[in-house]
Write an enzyme that holds these catalytic residues in place. Sequence first.
Site, PDB file in Angstrom:
ATOM      1  N   GLU A 252       1.107  -0.998  -0.297  1.00 37.93           N
ATOM      2  CA  GLU A 252      -0.287  -0.662   0.074  1.00 37.93           C
ATOM      3  C   GLU A 252       1.152   1.778  -0.417  1.00 37.93           C
ATOM      4  O   GLU A 252       1.527   1.373   0.945  1.00 37.93           O
ATOM      5  CB  GLU A 252      -0.692  -0.084   0.403  1.00 37.93           C
ATOM      6  CG  GLU A 252      -2.008   1.165   1.093  1.00 37.93           C
ATOM      7  CD  GLU A 252      -2.487   1.461   2.969  1.00 37.93           C
ATOM      8  OE1 GLU A 252      -1.963   2.707   2.716  1.00 37.93           O
ATOM      9  OE2 GLU A 252      -2.685   0.563   3.603  1.00 37.93           O
ATOM     10  N   CYS A 289      -3.079   7.189   5.515  1.00 34.84           N
ATOM     11  CA  CYS A 289      -3.675   6.725   4.216  1.00 34.84           C
ATOM     12  C   CYS A 289      -4.778   6.873   3.338  1.00 34.84           C
ATOM     13  O   CYS A 289      -4.535   6.826   2.423  1.00 34.84           O
ATOM     14  CB  CYS A 289      -3.421   5.349   3.835  1.00 34.84           C
ATOM     15  SG  CYS A 289      -4.546   4.298   4.588  1.00 34.84           S
TER      16      CYS A 289
END
Length: 507
Positions: A252, A289
């Site tokens: 990620e 995030c």
Amino acid sequence: MRTAHDTHEPSRVVSRDARSGRPRDWETSASTPGEVDAAVRAAADAAPPLRDREVRIALLRAAAREIAADGERIIAAADAETGLGVPRLEGELARVVAQFRLFADEVADGGHLGVTIDHADTGVVPARPDLRRYQVPLGVVAVFAASNFPLAFSVPGGDTASAWAAGCPVVVKAHPGHPHTSELCAAALRRAAGRAGLEPGVLGVVHGFDAGLLLVRHERVAGVGFTGSVAGGRALFDEVAARAVPIPFHGELGSVNPVVVTEEAAAIRAAEIAEGLAGSVALGLGQFCVKPGVVLVPRGEDGDELVRLLAGRLAEVPGGALLTERIRESFVTGVGERTATPGVTRLVEPSVDGTAVSAGLLTVDADGFTPLLGEECFGPLAVVVRYGSRAEAEGVLAGLAGSLTGTVQLGPGELAAGSPWVEVLARSSGRVVVNAWPTGVAVTWAQHHGGPYPAATSPATSVGAAAVTRWLRPVVFQNAPASVLPPELREDNPLGLPRRVDGAWRY
């Protein structure tokens, strides 16, 4: 990666106070090549007992108990090293505990094994053999801890929990921003391993930049989980691809998480949207995030009012310390580059006072939007893009890279009639949020946390029960007699697993 003029890696890893920048009374050594090799081999040696589902269930439930029992000490260290605050970290620790329990339940259910049986059929042409498929663990998994979640995406995080649930031992490359927290969590997890009758090597921790490179290159490492920057993640991804035997890399890397506000929504809910958006952008000082980084707002009085209210709310957000000095420097650089872009207006100027930074808000017209403005700026900054038509807004979205989330704020008429924005956002986002905010990722069976590159390097999720499938690979047995079949695939189903038999699900 390092260049020829880079300095040598420090031999010591020092814990620092995030708020003052001063060293704390804790440090450790950067892991040597021999120590990395030993950690990986100890993990490989600890793997065989993990093939037993009951052992995995016991390990995961013991991990939940041990992390909870040592929570006060872990939170104190994490707060000092990250500055995230005790309330936020208490919530994160509760999430970790719930995550281990969710994966224990998933292992008990057995659905992740994907047991599928097609019986032999001689009545078709060509004749079909007996075929039985299930999933087996990859092997040792290397996990890279994230800076912004010292618990939930670090040593006791979802990568570790899902790998254990799959039957894979783990070696974690600790984040230099919270090394003491990492070791406290590792100690708790090793206690859990002992209670489940496993060797402590089932969870290894290494420190230092070079240790990460050695991990992804190690021949006994079979998969990698990474959460971090695009530059760092892509460098490791390329390292993995260059191996003689490439392995799965689930990374990620970065995400701008666009938000679209429609004209109807701005006209009816400007104040509500501004309040929620400001909270989402500033939560954790923008170090989530899934922080909204690009916000498309319609031109006109209603859009103007929404932006005015949003700017006012962000201007009131107290400043604070970012996770590390490096993150603070990158944030300051990123803000400077964006404010220097032609056509960009600074509505709220981020300030830097020692280790503390404050939130910022920029605005630009859709025809002045540039690729730089569509890149993630990690920290409390958002860019408002003013659009005059749906085509203009879709043009901006088309220029954005893949994201973890896409959010749309709709009016009641659009909710009743349906909106094309949901489909538009789904093309480039892993999760579409309607009339809510993306910050806050529930740990559930249905959750997906990933998205098109660079949000993730694979279609898999790093959050939720489905994350376990990243660390498994399928094996089919053809015409194998019962005497050699694993119990998961035997006809009498001794483990009571859900299975698909001749095309029909049986429970």
